[in-house]
Design an enzyme around this catalytic site. Structure first.
Site, mmCIF file in Angstrom:
data_model
loop_
_atom_site.group_PDB
_atom_site.id
_atom_site.type_symbol
_atom_site.label_atom_id
_atom_site.label_comp_id
_atom_site.label_asym_id
_atom_site.label_seq_id
_atom_site.Cartn_x
_atom_site.Cartn_y
_atom_site.Cartn_z
ATOM 1 N N CYS A 54 0.807 -1.079 -0.005
ATOM 2 C CA CYS A 54 -0.107 -0.103 0.062
ATOM 3 C C CYS A 54 0.821 1.176 -0.007
ATOM 4 O O CYS A 54 0.467 2.270 -0.360
ATOM 5 C CB CYS A 54 -1.097 0.051 1.151
ATOM 6 S SG CYS A 54 -0.083 0.544 2.678
ATOM 7 N N CYS A 122 -2.695 8.039 4.065
ATOM 8 C CA CYS A 122 -1.546 7.893 2.901
ATOM 9 C C CYS A 122 -0.727 8.955 2.896
ATOM 10 O O CYS A 122 0.368 8.666 2.060
ATOM 11 C CB CYS A 122 -2.586 7.729 1.450
ATOM 12 S SG CYS A 122 -2.895 9.116 0.971
ATOM 13 N N CYS A 154 -4.282 5.459 -2.457
ATOM 14 C CA CYS A 154 -4.952 6.537 -1.675
ATOM 15 C C CYS A 154 -6.429 6.078 -1.885
ATOM 16 O O CYS A 154 -6.813 5.784 -3.181
ATOM 17 C CB CYS A 154 -4.803 7.597 -2.198
ATOM 18 S SG CYS A 154 -5.758 8.840 -1.453
ATOM 19 N N ALA A 348 5.110 -4.219 -9.301
ATOM 20 C CA ALA A 348 4.912 -3.731 -7.974
ATOM 21 C C ALA A 348 4.893 -2.243 -8.221
ATOM 22 O O ALA A 348 4.422 -1.856 -9.392
ATOM 23 C CB ALA A 348 5.909 -4.231 -7.040
ATOM 24 N N ASP A 370 7.131 -11.847 -13.327
ATOM 25 C CA ASP A 370 7.214 -11.019 -14.708
ATOM 26 C C ASP A 370 8.375 -10.935 -15.455
ATOM 27 O O ASP A 370 8.453 -10.790 -16.558
ATOM 28 C CB ASP A 370 6.896 -9.708 -14.436
ATOM 29 C CG ASP A 370 5.306 -9.424 -14.043
ATOM 30 O OD1 ASP A 370 4.603 -10.213 -14.511
ATOM 31 O OD2 ASP A 370 5.153 -8.575 -13.187
ATOM 32 N N PHE A 806 -15.828 5.656 4.915
ATOM 33 C CA PHE A 806 -16.654 5.053 3.759
ATOM 34 C C PHE A 806 -18.056 4.361 3.977
ATOM 35 O O PHE A 806 -18.253 3.432 3.461
ATOM 36 C CB PHE A 806 -15.761 4.435 2.911
ATOM 37 C CG PHE A 806 -14.553 5.169 2.549
ATOM 38 C CD1 PHE A 806 -14.529 6.236 1.945
ATOM 39 C CD2 PHE A 806 -13.295 4.341 2.881
ATOM 40 C CE1 PHE A 806 -13.211 6.965 1.687
ATOM 41 C CE2 PHE A 806 -12.262 5.131 2.644
ATOM 42 C CZ PHE A 806 -11.996 6.317 2.112
ATOM 43 N N ALA A 1087 -24.197 9.431 5.050
ATOM 44 C CA ALA A 1087 -25.447 9.705 4.316
ATOM 45 C C ALA A 1087 -25.174 11.390 3.658
ATOM 46 O O ALA A 1087 -26.168 11.734 3.517
ATOM 47 C CB ALA A 1087 -26.600 9.564 5.152
ATOM 48 N N SER A 1088 -24.110 11.727 3.404
ATOM 49 C CA SER A 1088 -23.826 12.849 2.946
ATOM 50 C C SER A 1088 -24.448 14.006 3.913
ATOM 51 O O SER A 1088 -24.443 15.034 3.209
ATOM 52 C CB SER A 1088 -24.127 13.015 1.475
ATOM 53 O OG SER A 1088 -23.886 11.945 0.476
ATOM 54 N N GLU A 1268 -21.200 11.173 -1.092
ATOM 55 C CA GLU A 1268 -21.590 9.809 -1.790
ATOM 56 C C GLU A 1268 -21.864 9.905 -3.083
ATOM 57 O O GLU A 1268 -21.892 9.111 -3.937
ATOM 58 C CB GLU A 1268 -22.847 8.994 -1.082
ATOM 59 C CG GLU A 1268 -22.578 9.196 0.322
ATOM 60 C CD GLU A 1268 -23.877 8.738 0.766
ATOM 61 O OE1 GLU A 1268 -24.071 7.388 1.275
ATOM 62 O OE2 GLU A 1268 -24.841 9.647 1.266
HETATM 63 C C1 LIG Z 1 3.998 -5.793 -2.858
HETATM 64 C C2 LIG Z 1 4.792 -6.822 -3.701
HETATM 65 C C3 LIG Z 1 4.261 -6.585 -5.032
HETATM 66 C C4 LIG Z 1 5.018 -7.499 -5.802
HETATM 67 N N1 LIG Z 1 4.554 -7.368 -7.232
HETATM 68 C C5 LIG Z 1 5.262 -8.241 -8.125
HETATM 69 C C6 LIG Z 1 4.899 -8.188 -9.371
HETATM 70 O O1 LIG Z 1 4.104 -7.378 -9.966
HETATM 71 N N2 LIG Z 1 5.509 -9.221 -10.370
HETATM 72 C C7 LIG Z 1 6.622 -9.866 -10.076
HETATM 73 O O2 LIG Z 1 7.098 -10.592 -10.687
HETATM 74 N N3 LIG Z 1 6.913 -9.963 -8.716
HETATM 75 C C8 LIG Z 1 6.484 -9.137 -7.799
HETATM 76 N N4 LIG Z 1 6.734 -9.145 -6.676
HETATM 77 C C9 LIG Z 1 7.725 -10.194 -5.869
HETATM 78 C C10 LIG Z 1 9.158 -9.567 -6.077
HETATM 79 O O3 LIG Z 1 9.565 -9.337 -7.447
HETATM 80 C C11 LIG Z 1 9.887 -10.512 -5.398
HETATM 81 O O4 LIG Z 1 9.661 -10.744 -4.253
HETATM 82 C C12 LIG Z 1 11.462 -10.003 -5.403
HETATM 83 O O5 LIG Z 1 12.178 -10.102 -6.632
HETATM 84 C C13 LIG Z 1 12.450 -10.877 -4.657
HETATM 85 O O6 LIG Z 1 13.621 -10.321 -4.625
HETATM 86 P P1 LIG Z 1 14.191 -10.058 -2.940
HETATM 87 O O7 LIG Z 1 15.608 -9.262 -3.231
HETATM 88 O O8 LIG Z 1 13.337 -9.132 -2.118
HETATM 89 O O9 LIG Z 1 14.294 -11.439 -2.396
HETATM 90 P P2 LIG Z 1 14.423 -11.832 -0.893
HETATM 91 O O10 LIG Z 1 13.199 -11.812 -0.310
HETATM 92 O O11 LIG Z 1 15.580 -11.107 -0.326
HETATM 93 O O12 LIG Z 1 14.958 -13.375 -1.163
HETATM 94 C C14 LIG Z 1 14.237 -14.168 -1.857
HETATM 95 C C15 LIG Z 1 15.025 -15.628 -2.092
HETATM 96 O O13 LIG Z 1 16.062 -15.613 -2.774
HETATM 97 C C16 LIG Z 1 17.174 -15.924 -2.260
HETATM 98 N N5 LIG Z 1 18.086 -15.156 -2.732
HETATM 99 C C17 LIG Z 1 18.390 -13.842 -2.674
HETATM 100 N N6 LIG Z 1 19.536 -13.499 -3.403
HETATM 101 C C18 LIG Z 1 20.226 -14.458 -3.853
HETATM 102 C C19 LIG Z 1 21.493 -14.710 -4.377
HETATM 103 N N7 LIG Z 1 22.094 -13.773 -4.636
HETATM 104 N N8 LIG Z 1 21.708 -16.013 -4.216
HETATM 105 C C20 LIG Z 1 21.129 -17.124 -3.999
HETATM 106 N N9 LIG Z 1 19.808 -16.878 -3.375
HETATM 107 C C21 LIG Z 1 19.233 -15.639 -3.214
HETATM 108 C C22 LIG Z 1 17.050 -16.010 -0.640
HETATM 109 O O14 LIG Z 1 17.741 -16.845 -0.050
HETATM 110 C C23 LIG Z 1 15.449 -16.227 -0.498
HETATM 111 O O15 LIG Z 1 15.295 -17.520 -0.370
HETATM 112 C C24 LIG Z 1 6.240 -8.482 -5.525
HETATM 113 C C25 LIG Z 1 6.444 -8.462 -4.229
HETATM 114 C C26 LIG Z 1 5.860 -7.821 -3.328
HETATM 115 C C27 LIG Z 1 6.303 -7.637 -1.854
HETATM 116 S S1 FES Z 2 -6.188 10.781 1.717
HETATM 117 FE FE1 FES Z 2 -5.039 9.017 0.826
HETATM 118 S S2 FES Z 2 -6.082 7.426 2.020
HETATM 119 FE FE2 FES Z 2 -7.136 9.078 2.678
HETATM 120 S S1 FES Z 3 2.160 -0.658 5.315
HETATM 121 FE FE1 FES Z 3 3.852 -1.052 4.497
HETATM 122 S S2 FES Z 3 3.550 -1.074 2.500
HETATM 123 FE FE2 FES Z 3 1.425 -1.020 3.393
#
Ligand SMILES: Cc1cc2nc3c(=O)[nH]c(=O)nc-3n(C[C@H](O)[C@H](O)[C@H](O)COP(=O)(O)OP(=O)(O)OC[C@H]3O[C@@H](n4cnc5c(N)ncnc54)[C@H](O)[C@@H]3O)c2cc1C
Ligand code: FES
Ligand code: FES
Length: 1337
Positions: A54, A122, A154, A348, A370, A806, A1087-1088, A1268
């Site tokens: 968020c 937000c 938001c 993301a 992705d 809301f 209710a506005s 509303e």
């Molecule tokens: C809110 C949110 C939205 C997201 N939206 C998308 C999206 O739209 N599309 C999408 O594709 N992904 C999405 N993701 C996923 C995101 O892409 C992956 O979580 C991210 O890429 C993982 O990378 P990290 O560095 O955070 O990994 P970490 O959480 O730090 O590690 C993940 C794993 O990888 C291992 N690791 C990390 N680095 C290495 C390394 N160098 N060698 C060996 N092992 C390693 C760790 O041991 C662990 O097991 C989203 C995630 C969140 C939280």
């Molecule tokens: S002003 Fe953004 S959540 Fe309320």
């Molecule tokens: S509270 Fe951290 S992203 Fe929503």
């Protein structure tokens, strides 16, 4: 934090101050650390979802790179940042950017002054996202602004003003560019439609007031951290927590040693995969290894045949590196990079892209990845290293499918990823579709590549990888193999589609549902790739390879993300009005600056009370069952646990007015609270709540859907009905009769501040004080008093502000307040009860899912003579407000149409779902779309346009409603006419038709929606209100009233009212809080009617005071306010007054089906234009024009804000927001990851709002309540989508009339645009499986 031996000191900076944490616990995240460890210093960063989805908790993390000597500033979501990862980093929170006590930063100032804050929850996150962008790019582009806030949700504003505040930092023009003349196309003299007497304004703020941005004023990066980073003697660090150990190596060898010693320990990089798994899946790791910042992992190496990128690069850095390559290399070499860049733009939000690393992404191999499908299709390889040495493995199907022999060994780490250049006869593409354009996991995505024999279209190598079709990314390798040697033609495509569907099978009951849709996407995305490649071949050799047909061109590209723009129009203030009188001016929200600095205090921002305990809930996992036993022994034995509270502990009523606090003997829905645990920390309470063992015995029937409720005759109240004319008779004489049904699913409030209650038991007289976010304090007081069995005068409820309501905080806080109070009463200690996002979504429910059935009789010329409409809503398991919502639905169901013979009946169904409740619009948004659906269907049958049939049947003159209330629809006609004219509807409709003729795979649609909305309540006394106004001897004024501020600007408008009435500047007036102590028995703020009724009460109090002061003023007319007050005091004149508003005289007699249930009417019209992608189901909102009859706007900024915010919320209801339930009644959608409210990318590219002037003598200053209204106008997007889909269906020879379904999700759009691909997918016999989810409407 508890002291643990052998731990190193964690050193980082927060807002320029050094933090040395001797007991850093690896399990503690930065948000918790800021908010709960340093309480009172850093409460400004907000907690909303805890999952990174968020953006409310956004802060800036800056790191120094000793190799490049550069400082990189990154926005991150603090809820996913382990504090141990911050060693050597500088954190900037919103407090560090600016504050009221020091200096307000231009970002904060402009967000506030552009009206970019409403509830303000937000806002700190928004400020941090924009601020971080400016630290990196002091003069950003428009695109960068939109990109920067894509990860921030938001729920109030509709984003337009937030974008606008960001745009003020851009070099590029911020005025309307539509005509390219430097002049706005809406400029006054060009507008002929508005009465020239009324001067129209378009400026809601004055940019001349803005302080300039001076980057040299920003705090410097702490030199100590530079020294630390450059220290050649850095050593391994260990942080020892309560249960876990964090080890940060400083050299690659050290890392490899560690990995060999702890092969199971995860490497924590971005923590965006590990963090959520720990929090939501209960994973536990005793050891974490953190190589963050290890130079060997951070590099990019450009070679002649490709790019090697260090595993530590964040996805944002990856994006920068690829951009550079794309700029420098010839196009043919960069196809893989461009495909990756396209997905990196929407993956993301900016925060996650700055945290998540390439290595983490590749290794965690999420099935929705992705990037991995593209990397695999682009033949990327992974460079691994361990103590044994280095080796390469291909990033191929075996790796992605987690085959052990093709994977990294537990002691190995990813050093880097090599991505080769593409070649001349080689095509690579990334394809994806998600519920929302940005910041949403793909529903299906793909990476595809094909290599041809040079100079031919003969397939030499083909690769197709799909995400989100199974537990891992999968390859269609068999299909690809069979196609080798084939030419790239339609026959190949046809075989490819059949074979890929055979090879990739999604079972009918697969997790995440949407099975047929996902199957369709598999072939639709393949078809897109096929076309892209054909086009590419044609570009290379047009003689040899014919181009794709002109009408298929639109299938090639996804919708671009543009920066929204718009204009807001409203009446200017009368030039003769006193300059001091703020009424009618676009006054900034009274808390806006505090919102933007984060200093606006929400309930959970209050410091801890002595002895405070935290509460966590144990909820039912069964929809309808007998409770056989509750065993809390294990929970009670856990550290920190003080008590487990059940129904047995309630001194008074557990069941008050049919609402049950704690389940007793039986449970009636999944998510019902069975018991709560009170403990010293929330973590302890949560852990214990999960350990409570409840055994159940299922009870029949289990009713989840409206259909099941109808089968079992299960209702919450009797039928409500209104009828006029003679419906049966009329059906006999009409030309045609049409029958159909419409399904509108529910909606989650998704207020950014979850339900929050603090209950403090007093030592005397059984008093209890509650601080909470509610729209209805006296209701909380009532429930708490009933539960504790004490008189109401012992219960005090205080509301400073609410982080969005809301409707979701009208009744539910009473239940939750009583539950908290019972715990406080039992333990004798203050209780802090903050619902986690998931619990909030599960327990508190939302808008009612609705089924509308209709039979319509009409003439061939489009005149509707008769309508017989039935409504059913899914009320859930207890009464809540379902009966009253149904009354609203029945009374308002005609919307803007006069149907002489009209019958409407409705009943709320009782089911075993959590009890649904009030939601902005209160039934109207879900019910009125049914009227629009049948009017549109009639148009189709008569071969007329929907607009014509709407116009024919619309109320035209002073009329009576179905319940015999007289009204004048003149403003409706005005809004409708202006909307059609000003939006250039006819011309754009023609242009859309032209577009549709030329494009087979993309279609445009337009819709105009008229609206008759009613304000008020059928029960007159509900609209009474009271106020208390004190004048102090220094002349300052304290105003209190019964309304709650939840972002809608109520207090701001009230101050404007008081300022006008007392004839003093607004700065003299203060509004502190809402409380049951100062104003008793106040009605709900809903209710506005907030400003209407409380404004009148405040006006009354002020007028009483002014009447008392009159003799003094008359004697000294030139005196100052302060002098008059002093004089009044010396003359013993009371300087305090209560004000009162009796309420609107409304009533409804359901027996006679007549009454005057509403105080007045608000009218409006909206026109939206969309483009849909028939192959994927995606849509893009191109433009919206809204006209709302505001009468006289007390504050146009607030009113425009309400209209825009409600419109976007309505658009969410009708398009992206989809609650999913299992057949057993379990709500799956419990986080921002699986429930998609609109983000900045969903709002109209062009957004115009006009406040239309009318009269409304009944309300204060002839204003209207607009909170509303515009929710329903969001349905213009729904019907524009229907228009586009109808065009697609017509072209494909399908029927034009199909049942309305809301939300019109990508799934619905795609599956309704039937074509050869939907025809070819395997279908399952519904009687042979249980689906993953069911429709509950
Ligand atoms: C809110 C949110 C939205 C997201 N939206 C998308 C999206 O739209 N599309 C999408 O594709 N992904 C999405 N993701 C996923 C995101 O892409 C992956 O979580 C991210 O890429 C993982 O990378 P990290 O560095 O955070 O990994 P970490 O959480 O730090 O590690 C993940 C794993 O990888 C291992 N690791 C990390 N680095 C290495 C390394 N160098 N060698 C060996 N092992 C390693 C760790 O041991 C662990 O097991 C989203 C995630 C969140 C939280
Ligand atoms: S002003 Fe953004 S959540 Fe309320
Ligand atoms: S509270 Fe951290 S992203 Fe929503």
């Amino acid at each position: 934090m508890a002291s643990v031996p052998n731990s190193d000191e964690l050193i980082f900076f927060v807002n320029g101050r050094k933090v040395v944490e001797k007991n850093a616990d690896p399990e503690v995240n930065l948000l918790y650390y800021l908010r709960k460890v340093h309480i009172l210093i850093f409460y400004c960063t907000k907690y909303s979802c805890g999952s990174g989805g968020c953006g409310a908790c956004t802060v800036m993390v800056s790191r120094y790179n000793p190799k490049t000597k550069e400082i990189r500033h990154s926005p991150v979501t603090a809820c996913l940042v382990p504090i141990c990862s911050l060693h050597g980093a500088a954190v900037t929170t919103v407090e560090g950017v600016g504050s009221i006590s020091t200096r307000i930063h231009p970002v904060q100032e402009r967000l506030a002054k552009c009206h970019g804050t409403q509830c303000g929850f937000c806002s700190p996150g928004m400020v941090m996202s924009i601020y971080t962008l400016l630290r990196n790019h002091p003069e950003p582009t428009l695109e960068q602004i939109t990109k920067a806030i894509g990860g921030n949700l938001c729920r109030c504003t509709g984003y337009r003003p937030i974008v606008e505040s960001g745009k003020t930092f851009c070099e590029e023009t911020t005025v309307c560019e539509l005509k390219g003349s430097g002049k706005c196309c809406m400029d006054q003299e060009e507008r002929s439609f508005i009465n020239r007497q009324e001067k129209i304004c378009t400026k809601l703020y004055n940019e001349d007031e803005f302080q300039p941005l001076d980057p040299s004023q920003e705090p410097i990066f702490p030199p100590e951290l530079i020294r630390m980073a450059e220290d050649p003697n850095k050593r391994r660090l260990t942080f020892q927590g309560e249960r876990t150990t964090w080890i940060a190596p400083v050299t690659l060898n050290d890392l490899l040693e560690l990995k060999a010693s702890f092969p199971e320990a995860p490497l924590i990089m971005g923590n965006t995969a590990v963090g959520p798994s720990i929090k939501f899946k209960g994973e536990f790791h005793p050891v974490f290894i953190s190589p963050l910042g290890l130079p060997e992992l951070y590099f990019v190496d450009y070679t002649d045949d490709g790019v090697t990128i260090g595993a530590g690069y964040s996805l944002a850095q990856l994006s920068d590196a690829l951009h550079l390559t794309v700029l420098e290399q010839p196009k043919e070499k960069t196809k893989t990079y461009r495909a990756l860049l396209k997905h990196l733009r929407t993956l993301a939000g900016a925060q996650i892209r700055n945290m998540a690393t390439l290595g983490g992404h590749v290794v965690s191999r999420p099935n929705f990845s992705d990037l991995n499908p593209i990397l695999a299709a682009g033949n990327a390889t992974i460079n691994l290293i361990s103590k044994e040495g280095e080796r390469q493995i291909p990033l191929n199907s075996l790796f992605l499918e987690r085959s052990p022999e093709a994977s990294l060994k537990s002691e190995e780490i990813v050093l880097s990823v090599y991505i080769p250049h593409s070649t001349q006869w080689h095509f690579v593409s990334g394809l994806r579709l998600a519920q929302r354009q940005e910041n949403a996991f793909a529903i299906v995505n793909a990476g595809m590549s094909v290599k041809f024999e040079d100079g031919t279209d003969t397939i030499k190598d083909l690769q197709m990888f799909y995400g989100s079709v199974g537990p891992t990314v999968v390859s269609a390798s068999q299909t690809c193999k069979r196609l080798l040697g084939r030419p790239w033609d339609d026959h190949m495509l046809s075989d490819a589609c059949r074979w890929v569907l055979d090879e990739i099978y999604i079972p009918p009951a697969a997790e995440d549902g949407m099975v047929e849709y996902r199957r369709t996407l598999i072939v639709s995305l393949l078809f897109k790739f096929y076309l892209r490649v054909r086009r590419g071949l044609n570009k290379m050799d047009p003689q040899k390879f014919p181009d794709i047909p002109e009408n298929s061109m639109s299938a090639l590209e996804d919708f671009p993300i543009k920066t929204p723009q718009g204009i807001q129009m409203f009446q200017c203030v009368d030039p003769y009005q006193s300059p001091q009188d703020p009424v009618g001016h676009p006054v900034m929200h009274q808390s806006a600056i505090k919102h933007a600095t984060g200093e606006a205090v929400f309930s959970d921002d209050m410091p801890p009370f002595a002895q405070e305990l935290f509460l966590a809930v144990t909820t039912s996992t069964r929809a309808h069952a007998k409770i056989i036993s509750i065993d809390a022994s294990e929970a009670l034995a856990l550290p920190g646990v003080v008590d487990v509270i059940t129904a047995e502990d309630i001194p008074g009523a557990n069941n008050h007015q049919g609402e049950i606090l704690y389940a007793q003997n039986e449970v009636i829905c999944v998510g019902q609270i069975v018991c709560t645990v009170a403990a010293d920390t929330y973590a302890h309470a949560r852990e214990a709540a999960e350990k409570v063992k409840i055994t159940y015995e299922d009870i029949e029937p289990r009713i989840i859907t409206i259909e099941q409720a109808l089968e079992h005759n299960s209702f919450l109240s009797t039928e409500k009905k209104v009828e006029q004319g003679n419906v049966e008779q009329a059906f006999k004489y009409v030309d045609q009769i049409l029958e159909g049904e419409a399904h509108v699913e529910g909606q989650e409030h998704f207020y950014m501040e979850t339900q929050t209650i603090l209950a403090i038991p007093k030592q005397e007289d059984k008093e209890m004080v509650l601080y909470l976010g509610t729209q209805f304090p006296s209701h909380v007081q009532e429930f708490v008093a009933a539960a504790l069995n004490v008189p109401r005068n012992r219960i005090a409820c205080h509301i400073k502000r609410v982080g969005g309501g809301f409707g979701g905080k009208v009744t539910k806080p009473a239940l939750l307040g009583a539950i908290t109070a019972v715990a406080a009463n039992k333990t004798g200690r203050p209780i802090r009860f903050i619902l986690e996002r998931g619990d909030d979504m599960l327990i508190t429910a939302g808008r009612h899912p609705l089924l509308g059935k209709y039979k319509i009789g009409f003439m061939n010329n489009g005149v509707i003579k008769a309508a017989d409409v039935e409504y059913y809503i899914n009320g859930g398991c207890t009464p809540d407000e379902s009966e009253s919502v149904m009354e609203y639905i029945v009374l308002k169901s005609d919307n803007a149409y006069h149907i002489p013979n009209f019958r409407c009946r409705g009943r709320p169904c009782k089911t075993n779902l959590p009890s649904n409740t009030a939601f902005r619009g209160y039934g109207f948004p879900e019910a009125a779309v049914v009227a629009e659906a049948y009017v549109t269907a009639v148009a189709s049958r008569c071969d007329l346009s929907p607009e014509e049939v709407k116009e024919i049947n619309m109320y035209k003159r002073i009329s009576k409603t179905t319940y015999k209330q007289t009204f004048d629809p003149e403003p409706l006609r005005k809004c409708w006419k202006e909307c059609l004219e000003k939006s250039s509807f006819s011309a754009r409709k023609l242009a859309a038709e032209e577009f549709n003729k030329k494009n087979y795979w993309k279609k445009r649609g337009l819709a105009v929606i008229p609206m008759k909305f009613t304000v008020g309540f059928p029960v007159g006394y509900y609209s009474q209100a009271a106020a208390l106004v004190h004048i102090y001897l220094d002349g300052s004024v304290l105003v209190t009233h019964g309304g709650c501020e939840m972002g809608q600007g109520l207090h701001t408008k009230i101050i404007q009212v008081a300022s006008r009435e007392l004839n003093i500047p607004q700065s003299y007036i203060h509004l502190s809080e809402t409380s049951t102590v100062t104003v008793p028995n106040a009605s709900f703020t809903a209710a506005s009617m907030g400003t209407d009724i409380n404004g009148k009460a405040v006006q009354n109090a002020c007028q009483i005071l002014m009447a008392r002061l009159q003799p003094i003023i008359r004697k000294n007319p030139k005196g100052r306010w302060e002098d008059w007050i002093t004089k009044a005091f010396t003359e013993s004149i009371s300087l305090s007054a209560t004000g009162y508003f009796k309420g609107y005289q409304t009533h409804m007699d359901w027996e006679k089906e007549k009454g005057e249930p509403f105080a007045y009417y608000v009218y409006g019209a909206a026109c939206s234009e969309v483009e849909v992608d028939c192959l994927t189901g995606a849509h893009k909102l191109l433009r919206t024009d809204i006209f709302v009859d505001a009468a006289f706007s007390i504050n146009p900024a607030v009113d425009v804000g309400q209209i825009e915010g409600a419109f976007i919320q309505g658009m969410g209801l009708y398009t992206t927001e989809e609650l999913k339930y299992s057949p057993e009644g379990v709500l799956y959608s419990r986080s921002p990851e699986d429930y998609k409210i609109p983000t900045v990318t969903e709002i109209p590219e062009e957004f115009y709002v006009t406040l239309v002037r009318s009269r409304n003598p009944i309300a204060i200053y002839s204003s209207k309540g607009l909170g509303e209204t515009a929710m329903f106008l969001g349905s213009s997007v729904l019907f524009a989508i229907f228009d586009a889909v109808t065009a697609a269906r017509e072209e494909r020879g399908l029927t034009k009339i199909f049942n309305l379904k809301s939300p019109a999700t990508p799934e619905f759009i795609r599956m309704t645009c039937v074509d050869q691909f939907t025809d070819m997918i395997p279908r399952d016999d519904p009687s042979t499986f249980t689906p993953w989810s069911v429709r509950v409407s």
